[in-house]
Design an enzyme around this catalytic site. Structure first.
Site, PDB file in Angstrom:
ATOM      1  N   TRP A   2       0.789  -1.063   0.097  1.00 24.43           N
ATOM      2  CA  TRP A   2       0.160  -0.044  -0.003  1.00 24.43           C
ATOM      3  C   TRP A   2       0.767   1.364  -0.026  1.00 24.43           C
ATOM      4  O   TRP A   2       0.546   2.368  -0.431  1.00 24.43           O
ATOM      5  CB  TRP A   2      -1.042   0.010   1.274  1.00 24.43           C
ATOM      6  CG  TRP A   2      -2.285  -0.696   0.948  1.00 24.43           C
ATOM      7  CD1 TRP A   2      -2.344  -1.827   0.035  1.00 24.43           C
ATOM      8  CD2 TRP A   2      -3.471  -0.839   1.453  1.00 24.43           C
ATOM      9  NE1 TRP A   2      -3.485  -2.313   0.098  1.00 24.43           N
ATOM     10  CE2 TRP A   2      -4.346  -1.719   1.093  1.00 24.43           C
ATOM     11  CE3 TRP A   2      -4.117   0.129   2.601  1.00 24.43           C
ATOM     12  CZ2 TRP A   2      -5.716  -1.889   1.520  1.00 24.43           C
ATOM     13  CZ3 TRP A   2      -5.661  -0.228   2.926  1.00 24.43           C
ATOM     14  CH2 TRP A   2      -6.201  -1.063   2.298  1.00 24.43           C
ATOM     15  N   THR A  20      -2.726   3.458   4.773  1.00 22.58           N
ATOM     16  CA  THR A  20      -2.697   2.137   5.287  1.00 22.58           C
ATOM     17  C   THR A  20      -3.315   2.090   6.957  1.00 22.58           C
ATOM     18  O   THR A  20      -4.369   1.223   7.036  1.00 22.58           O
ATOM     19  CB  THR A  20      -1.308   1.480   5.447  1.00 22.58           C
ATOM     20  OG1 THR A  20      -0.794   1.757   3.988  1.00 22.58           O
ATOM     21  CG2 THR A  20      -1.566   0.108   5.439  1.00 22.58           C
ATOM     22  N   ARG A  68       3.268  -6.090   8.282  1.00 15.48           N
ATOM     23  CA  ARG A  68       4.665  -5.547   7.548  1.00 15.48           C
ATOM     24  C   ARG A  68       5.770  -5.306   8.498  1.00 15.48           C
ATOM     25  O   ARG A  68       6.888  -5.234   8.118  1.00 15.48           O
ATOM     26  CB  ARG A  68       4.088  -4.377   6.987  1.00 15.48           C
ATOM     27  CG  ARG A  68       3.504  -3.278   7.720  1.00 15.48           C
ATOM     28  CD  ARG A  68       2.959  -2.297   6.854  1.00 15.48           C
ATOM     29  NE  ARG A  68       2.079  -0.981   7.495  1.00 15.48           N
ATOM     30  CZ  ARG A  68       0.835  -1.085   8.056  1.00 15.48           C
ATOM     31  NH1 ARG A  68       0.121  -2.195   7.993  1.00 15.48           N
ATOM     32  NH2 ARG A  68       0.257  -0.008   8.656  1.00 15.48           N
ATOM     33  N   LYS A 114      -3.446   8.879  -1.420  1.00 17.73           N
ATOM     34  CA  LYS A 114      -3.175  10.089  -0.787  1.00 17.73           C
ATOM     35  C   LYS A 114      -3.134  11.161  -1.701  1.00 17.73           C
ATOM     36  O   LYS A 114      -3.708  12.206  -1.411  1.00 17.73           O
ATOM     37  CB  LYS A 114      -1.729   9.818  -0.068  1.00 17.73           C
ATOM     38  CG  LYS A 114      -1.694   9.049   1.209  1.00 17.73           C
ATOM     39  CD  LYS A 114      -0.314   8.646   1.649  1.00 17.73           C
ATOM     40  CE  LYS A 114      -0.227   7.546   2.639  1.00 17.73           C
ATOM     41  NZ  LYS A 114       1.015   7.313   3.059  1.00 17.73           N
ATOM     42  N   ARG A 160      -2.319  13.852   8.028  1.00 17.84           N
ATOM     43  CA  ARG A 160      -1.091  13.131   8.080  1.00 17.84           C
ATOM     44  C   ARG A 160      -0.386  13.531   9.077  1.00 17.84           C
ATOM     45  O   ARG A 160       0.390  12.590   9.852  1.00 17.84           O
ATOM     46  CB  ARG A 160      -0.555  13.088   6.809  1.00 17.84           C
ATOM     47  CG  ARG A 160      -1.288  12.503   5.525  1.00 17.84           C
ATOM     48  CD  ARG A 160      -0.262  12.369   4.475  1.00 17.84           C
ATOM     49  NE  ARG A 160       0.718  11.545   4.581  1.00 17.84           N
ATOM     50  CZ  ARG A 160       2.237  11.795   4.318  1.00 17.84           C
ATOM     51  NH1 ARG A 160       2.322  12.809   3.530  1.00 17.84           N
ATOM     52  NH2 ARG A 160       2.947  10.494   4.358  1.00 17.84           N
ATOM     53  N   ARG A 161      -0.126  14.764   9.449  1.00 17.51           N
ATOM     54  CA  ARG A 161       1.081  15.230  10.263  1.00 17.51           C
ATOM     55  C   ARG A 161       0.673  16.223  11.283  1.00 17.51           C
ATOM     56  O   ARG A 161       1.695  16.347  12.239  1.00 17.51           O
ATOM     57  CB  ARG A 161       2.029  15.966   9.274  1.00 17.51           C
ATOM     58  CG  ARG A 161       2.959  15.104   8.160  1.00 17.51           C
ATOM     59  CD  ARG A 161       3.819  13.884   9.108  1.00 17.51           C
ATOM     60  NE  ARG A 161       4.375  12.985   7.971  1.00 17.51           N
ATOM     61  CZ  ARG A 161       3.915  11.785   7.973  1.00 17.51           C
ATOM     62  NH1 ARG A 161       2.733  11.340   8.502  1.00 17.51           N
ATOM     63  NH2 ARG A 161       4.485  11.071   7.264  1.00 17.51           N
ATOM     64  N   HIS A 176       6.086   1.580  12.931  1.00 16.48           N
ATOM     65  CA  HIS A 176       5.658   2.017  11.958  1.00 16.48           C
ATOM     66  C   HIS A 176       5.892   3.481  11.910  1.00 16.48           C
ATOM     67  O   HIS A 176       6.319   4.268  12.751  1.00 16.48           O
ATOM     68  CB  HIS A 176       4.171   1.869  12.069  1.00 16.48           C
ATOM     69  CG  HIS A 176       3.574   0.577  12.012  1.00 16.48           C
ATOM     70  ND1 HIS A 176       3.260  -0.258  10.806  1.00 16.48           N
ATOM     71  CD2 HIS A 176       3.695  -0.183  13.077  1.00 16.48           C
ATOM     72  CE1 HIS A 176       3.032  -1.500  11.359  1.00 16.48           C
ATOM     73  NE2 HIS A 176       3.094  -1.554  12.605  1.00 16.48           N
TER      74      HIS A 176
END
Length: 380
Positions: free
Chosen positions: A143, A150, A189, A227, A243-244, A312
């Site tokens: 992904w 994800t 993952r 995205k 996202r951030r 992650h």
């Protein structure tokens, strides 16, 4: 803590570029021909042709040796008698360079590793170091490669991600790092990346602790969405916030029966409704990662265990924020690349003395930029 060599390039035995020979001039005492250029030619042939056969390389070596003999004979005629102080080092250099060429022909992966790690600089532990902890973000997932949000979706590593996991293990091994225990999330993952790392280090036997609190942040209703397409629809600024930002979560899952809700999966059956997220901000992720670090991992480190953590992007951002004391505002600009080990040297109070990535400056810059650009709309 380990005592790594000053640079990985020293363990890779990289071959420096030899100086150019001084041209012969009609002077009373001619300068002797350097024995290095013939071998430089052979090395360049190898680097530009990976399919060069072993026999052809030996022929090239023989030709190089012949040129070396002719060079020595010419020098003897010009100055009367060869100097043993000049010839002895040439013989040693011949054996060393011959061995290097044969090894590179027989083992191409050794040649690739030599080139790859030659620019990676190790940093020795600073004074006062009592503990070393290494963090690794999982390698690129399927992904990630497709630029999809994800979160808690349990996806496989891509082919590139597998290579990143192996490379991380190689660099840790070449740097002299050892581990007694490893921690990772419940997502495959990260687990696969850890398996690849410890496999390259021949550490399959060390205990591995898996815990949901090291999972990626939950992306809620964004999970599975592209995205770049999301940025084109909602704007890059909004996607960057999702996202951030520190305390603004993405839109949550509205239906508890949504397949992206992980509550019915066996690995999460013991989580309470308060623990099971429908969406998470980085602050929410910090609220589960830091207590786990403080209550579980710190005690292991204090017991003298050498710890490797494979997790992650956002669970590691949460931990790095805590370790380095990064503000809520500054954390917005922090991106952690996939598959590159991040080494922390800690004092007796587990406070960071220094930290660095096992990567060259160029590689790190490229990898961080790739992560930062994932949330940008694709120009049409």
């Amino acid at each position: 803590p380990p005592s790594p060599s000053p640079s990985l390039s020293s363990s890779c035995s990289s071959n420096p570029t030899p100086p150019s020979p001084t041209p012969l001039t009609p002077t009373p005492t001619p300068t002797p021909l350097s024995p290095l250029p013939p071998f430089t030619v052979v090395l360049r042939m190898m680097r530009t042709s990976s399919s060069l056969s072993f026999s052809l390389a030996l022929v090239a070596l023989a030709a190089a040796s012949a040129l070396l003999v002719i060079s020595s004979a010419t020098h003897a005629q010009n100055v009367g008698a060869p100097s043993p102080t000049l010839r002895a080092p040439a013989r040693v250099g011949l054996r060393a360079r011959t061995s290097k060429l044969i090894n590179m022909l027989q083992n191409p992966s050794s040649r690739e590793r030599d080139i790859r790690c030659s620019a990676v600089k190790m940093q020795p532990p600073p004074p006062g170091t009592k503990h070393t902890v290494v963090l690794v973000r999982h390698g690129e997932s399927d992904w990630n490669a497709r630029n999809l949000f994800t979160g808690w979706a349990d996806v496989e590593l891509s082919e590139r991600g597998v290579k990143e996991g192996k490379t991380a293990g190689e660099r840790l091994k070449e740097g002299g790092y050892e581990f007694d225990i490893a921690y990772t999330s419940l997502l495959k993952r990260a687990i696969q990346t850890l398996d690849l790392c410890i496999g390259e280090m021949d550490l399959h036997w060390i205990p591995v602790v898996k815990d949901w609190r090291l999972n990626e942040r939950h992306y809620g209703a964004l999970e599975g969405m592209n995205k770049a397409e999301t940025a084109a629809k909602h704007g890059e600024d909004m996607v960057k916030i999702w996202r951030r930002s520190y305390d603004i979560p993405p839109p949550p899952l509205e239906d508890k029966e949504d397949p992206r809700n992980k509550g019915k999966l066996r690995q999460y059956k013991d989580l309470t409704s308060d623990q099971l997220p429908l969406s998470e901000s980085l602050k929410n992720t910090v609220d589960r990662v830091v207590p786990y670090w403080s209550s579980e991992i710190i005690n292991t480190i204090k017991d003298g265990k050498r710890v490797l953590i494979a997790a992650h992007g956002n669970s590691l951002r949460a931990l790095v924020k805590h370790l380095d004391g990064i503000s809520d505002e500054e954390i917005t600009g922090l991106n952690i690349p996939t598959g590159i080990p991040l080494v922390y040297y800690l004092d007796e109070n587990l406070k960071p003395l220094s930290s660095y990535y096992l990567a060259s400056d160029e590689e790190l810059e490229s990898a961080v930029s790739a992560v930062a650009n994932q949330g940008k709309a694709v120009a049409k």
